[in-house]
Design a protein around this motif. Structure first.
Motif, mmCIF file in Angstrom:
data_model
loop_
_atom_site.group_PDB
_atom_site.id
_atom_site.type_symbol
_atom_site.label_atom_id
_atom_site.label_comp_id
_atom_site.label_asym_id
_atom_site.label_seq_id
_atom_site.Cartn_x
_atom_site.Cartn_y
_atom_site.Cartn_z
ATOM 1 N N ASP A 21 0.845 -1.197 0.000
ATOM 2 C CA ASP A 21 0.000 0.000 0.000
ATOM 3 C C ASP A 21 0.876 1.241 0.000
ATOM 4 O O ASP A 21 1.935 1.271 0.651
ATOM 5 N N SER A 22 0.422 2.283 -0.681
ATOM 6 C CA SER A 22 1.276 3.454 -0.869
ATOM 7 C C SER A 22 0.439 4.705 -1.093
ATOM 8 O O SER A 22 -0.787 4.654 -1.212
ATOM 9 N N MET A 23 1.149 5.839 -1.174
ATOM 10 C CA MET A 23 0.575 7.137 -1.539
ATOM 11 C C MET A 23 1.482 7.754 -2.601
ATOM 12 O O MET A 23 2.687 7.865 -2.400
ATOM 13 N N GLY A 24 0.898 8.116 -3.750
ATOM 14 C CA GLY A 24 1.690 8.674 -4.835
ATOM 15 C C GLY A 24 2.048 10.128 -4.596
ATOM 16 O O GLY A 24 1.578 10.779 -3.658
ATOM 17 N N TRP A 25 2.900 10.668 -5.466
ATOM 18 C CA TRP A 25 3.362 12.047 -5.352
ATOM 19 C C TRP A 25 2.196 13.020 -5.531
ATOM 20 O O TRP A 25 1.411 12.911 -6.477
ATOM 21 N N HIS A 26 2.103 13.976 -4.615
ATOM 22 C CA HIS A 26 1.049 14.979 -4.688
ATOM 23 C C HIS A 26 1.367 16.111 -3.716
ATOM 24 O O HIS A 26 2.253 15.995 -2.863
ATOM 25 N N SER A 27 0.642 17.200 -3.849
ATOM 26 C CA SER A 27 0.656 18.293 -2.870
ATOM 27 C C SER A 27 -0.768 18.490 -2.369
ATOM 28 O O SER A 27 -1.732 18.331 -3.123
ATOM 29 N N ASP A 28 -0.896 18.832 -1.102
ATOM 30 C CA ASP A 28 -2.214 19.147 -0.540
ATOM 31 C C ASP A 28 -2.480 20.634 -0.775
ATOM 32 O O ASP A 28 -2.463 21.450 0.153
ATOM 33 N N ASP A 29 -2.725 20.964 -2.036
ATOM 34 C CA ASP A 29 -2.841 22.367 -2.427
ATOM 35 C C ASP A 29 -4.222 22.706 -2.987
ATOM 36 O O ASP A 29 -4.371 23.642 -3.772
ATOM 37 N N GLU A 30 -5.233 21.944 -2.591
ATOM 38 C CA GLU A 30 -6.585 22.235 -3.046
ATOM 39 C C GLU A 30 -7.035 23.606 -2.539
ATOM 40 O O GLU A 30 -6.676 24.024 -1.427
ATOM 41 N N ALA A 31 -7.810 24.302 -3.346
ATOM 42 C CA ALA A 31 -8.234 25.663 -3.008
ATOM 43 C C ALA A 31 -8.985 25.707 -1.681
ATOM 44 O O ALA A 31 -8.900 26.701 -0.946
ATOM 45 N N SER A 32 -9.704 24.646 -1.351
ATOM 46 C CA SER A 32 -10.501 24.635 -0.119
ATOM 47 C C SER A 32 -9.642 24.668 1.134
ATOM 48 O O SER A 32 -10.142 24.969 2.229
ATOM 49 N N LEU A 33 -8.337 24.357 1.024
ATOM 50 C CA LEU A 33 -7.449 24.363 2.180
ATOM 51 C C LEU A 33 -6.766 25.704 2.400
ATOM 52 O O LEU A 33 -6.038 25.876 3.381
ATOM 53 N N GLY B 7 1.485 2.912 14.194
ATOM 54 C CA GLY B 7 1.849 1.597 13.681
ATOM 55 C C GLY B 7 3.237 1.561 13.083
ATOM 56 O O GLY B 7 4.173 2.203 13.576
ATOM 57 N N ALA B 8 3.375 0.812 12.002
ATOM 58 C CA ALA B 8 4.683 0.552 11.405
ATOM 59 C C ALA B 8 5.357 1.825 10.907
ATOM 60 O O ALA B 8 4.684 2.752 10.436
ATOM 61 N N THR B 9 6.659 1.876 11.012
ATOM 62 C CA THR B 9 7.434 2.985 10.461
ATOM 63 C C THR B 9 7.438 2.897 8.942
ATOM 64 O O THR B 9 7.685 1.834 8.376
ATOM 65 N N ARG B 10 7.122 4.016 8.288
ATOM 66 C CA ARG B 10 7.157 4.063 6.827
ATOM 67 C C ARG B 10 7.966 5.276 6.377
ATOM 68 O O ARG B 10 8.078 6.285 7.089
ATOM 69 N N ARG B 11 8.495 5.169 5.163
ATOM 70 C CA ARG B 11 9.289 6.255 4.584
ATOM 71 C C ARG B 11 8.366 7.324 4.019
ATOM 72 O O ARG B 11 7.442 7.038 3.259
ATOM 73 N N PHE B 12 8.602 8.573 4.414
ATOM 74 C CA PHE B 12 7.849 9.724 3.935
ATOM 75 C C PHE B 12 8.807 10.570 3.118
ATOM 76 O O PHE B 12 9.799 11.078 3.640
ATOM 77 N N ALA B 13 8.536 10.694 1.836
ATOM 78 C CA ALA B 13 9.461 11.362 0.919
ATOM 79 C C ALA B 13 8.885 12.688 0.444
ATOM 80 O O ALA B 13 7.673 12.803 0.216
ATOM 81 N N LEU B 14 9.751 13.674 0.300
ATOM 82 C CA LEU B 14 9.369 14.967 -0.262
ATOM 83 C C LEU B 14 10.313 15.313 -1.396
ATOM 84 O O LEU B 14 11.507 14.996 -1.343
ATOM 85 N N ARG B 15 9.786 15.978 -2.422
ATOM 86 C CA ARG B 15 10.616 16.479 -3.509
ATOM 87 C C ARG B 15 10.113 17.852 -3.922
ATOM 88 O O ARG B 15 8.911 18.132 -3.886
ATOM 89 N N HIS C 259 4.799 15.319 -1.778
ATOM 90 C CA HIS C 259 5.184 14.270 -0.844
ATOM 91 C C HIS C 259 4.528 12.951 -1.245
ATOM 92 O O HIS C 259 3.553 12.921 -1.994
ATOM 93 N N ALA C 260 5.072 11.853 -0.720
ATOM 94 C CA ALA C 260 4.598 10.517 -1.067
ATOM 95 C C ALA C 260 4.981 9.541 0.035
ATOM 96 O O ALA C 260 5.905 9.782 0.819
#
Length: 203
Positions: A112-124, A136-144, A175-176
């Motif tokens: 299971d994963s989360m693809g590259w995106h920004s939380d930049d929706e106008a509503s925010l 829970g489990a440690t997961r890698r959080f990547a930013l570019r 982030h992803a």
């Protein structure tokens, strides 16, 4: 500086890590409870003109009217369950942050994963404050960096860790949560946010 927070160097952004914001024992309890109590589903998102099911389970909770639209779908909030409402109150008390909604993601295993995106929706709003709690489990959080992708930052987010993304982070960074082939236990990520841009960060 936020109490107990570590500022993560991020050009053109603001990132703060609060390790073990929730103690291990409580985080383990929350992981078990939320895994079974929340209304998990796979959202349909639109990418490059095609619909896909998210490679993880999701749920959206919030105040009445906290409707959230992203990737071609609109989410109506479910009422706050006690566990999520308690975490929202804790964030308000500890950090002075007022959130009206939370996106919950359940990563069942390393696939299971989360693809590259920004939380930049106008509503925010133009400079959203997002509080991301890991259970829970440690997961890698990547930013570019969006314009200069050779600029990157990687964090290992563990049980009970809280990550705050604010300032111009969503404008300049993506982030992803990448998938991994390593055996990985379940992880829940709770991203508290303010639809309408209501949250403010007390420094």
């Amino acid at each position: 500086m936020l109490p107990g927070a570590v500022a993560v160097p991020l050009p053109e952004g603001e990132l703060y890590l609060l390790p073990r914001f929730v103690a291990d024992s409580e985080a383990a309890y929350l992981l078990d409870a939320l895994s079974t109590e929340l209304a998990w589903t796979r959202h349909r998102v639109r990418l490059f003109g095609r619909e896909h099911l998210t490679p993880r389970l999701c749920a959206w909770y919030g105040d009445p009217g906290a409707r959230y639209a992203y990737s071609g779908q609109a989410l109506e909030p479910l009422p706050w369950p006690p566990a999520l409402a308690g975490l929202r109150a804790r964030l308000h008390t500890a950090l002075g942050l007022a959130f009206n909604s939370v996106l919950c993601n359940l990563y069942r295993d390393g696939a299971d994963s989360m693809g590259w995106h920004s939380d930049d929706e106008a509503s925010l709003g133009p400079r959203p404050v997002i509080a991301s709690l890991s259970l829970g489990a440690t997961r890698r959080f990547a930013l570019r960096h969006r314009a200069r992708r050779y600029r990157s930052v990687t964090l290992a987010l563990g049980n009970g860790d809280l990550l705050l993304m604010t300032g111009d982070t969503q404008t300049h960074w993506q982030h992803a949560v990448p998938s991994t082939r390593r055996p990985t236990a379940p992880r829940i990520n709770l991203t508290f946010r303010a639809v309408g841009g209501a949250a403010t960060l007390r420094k």
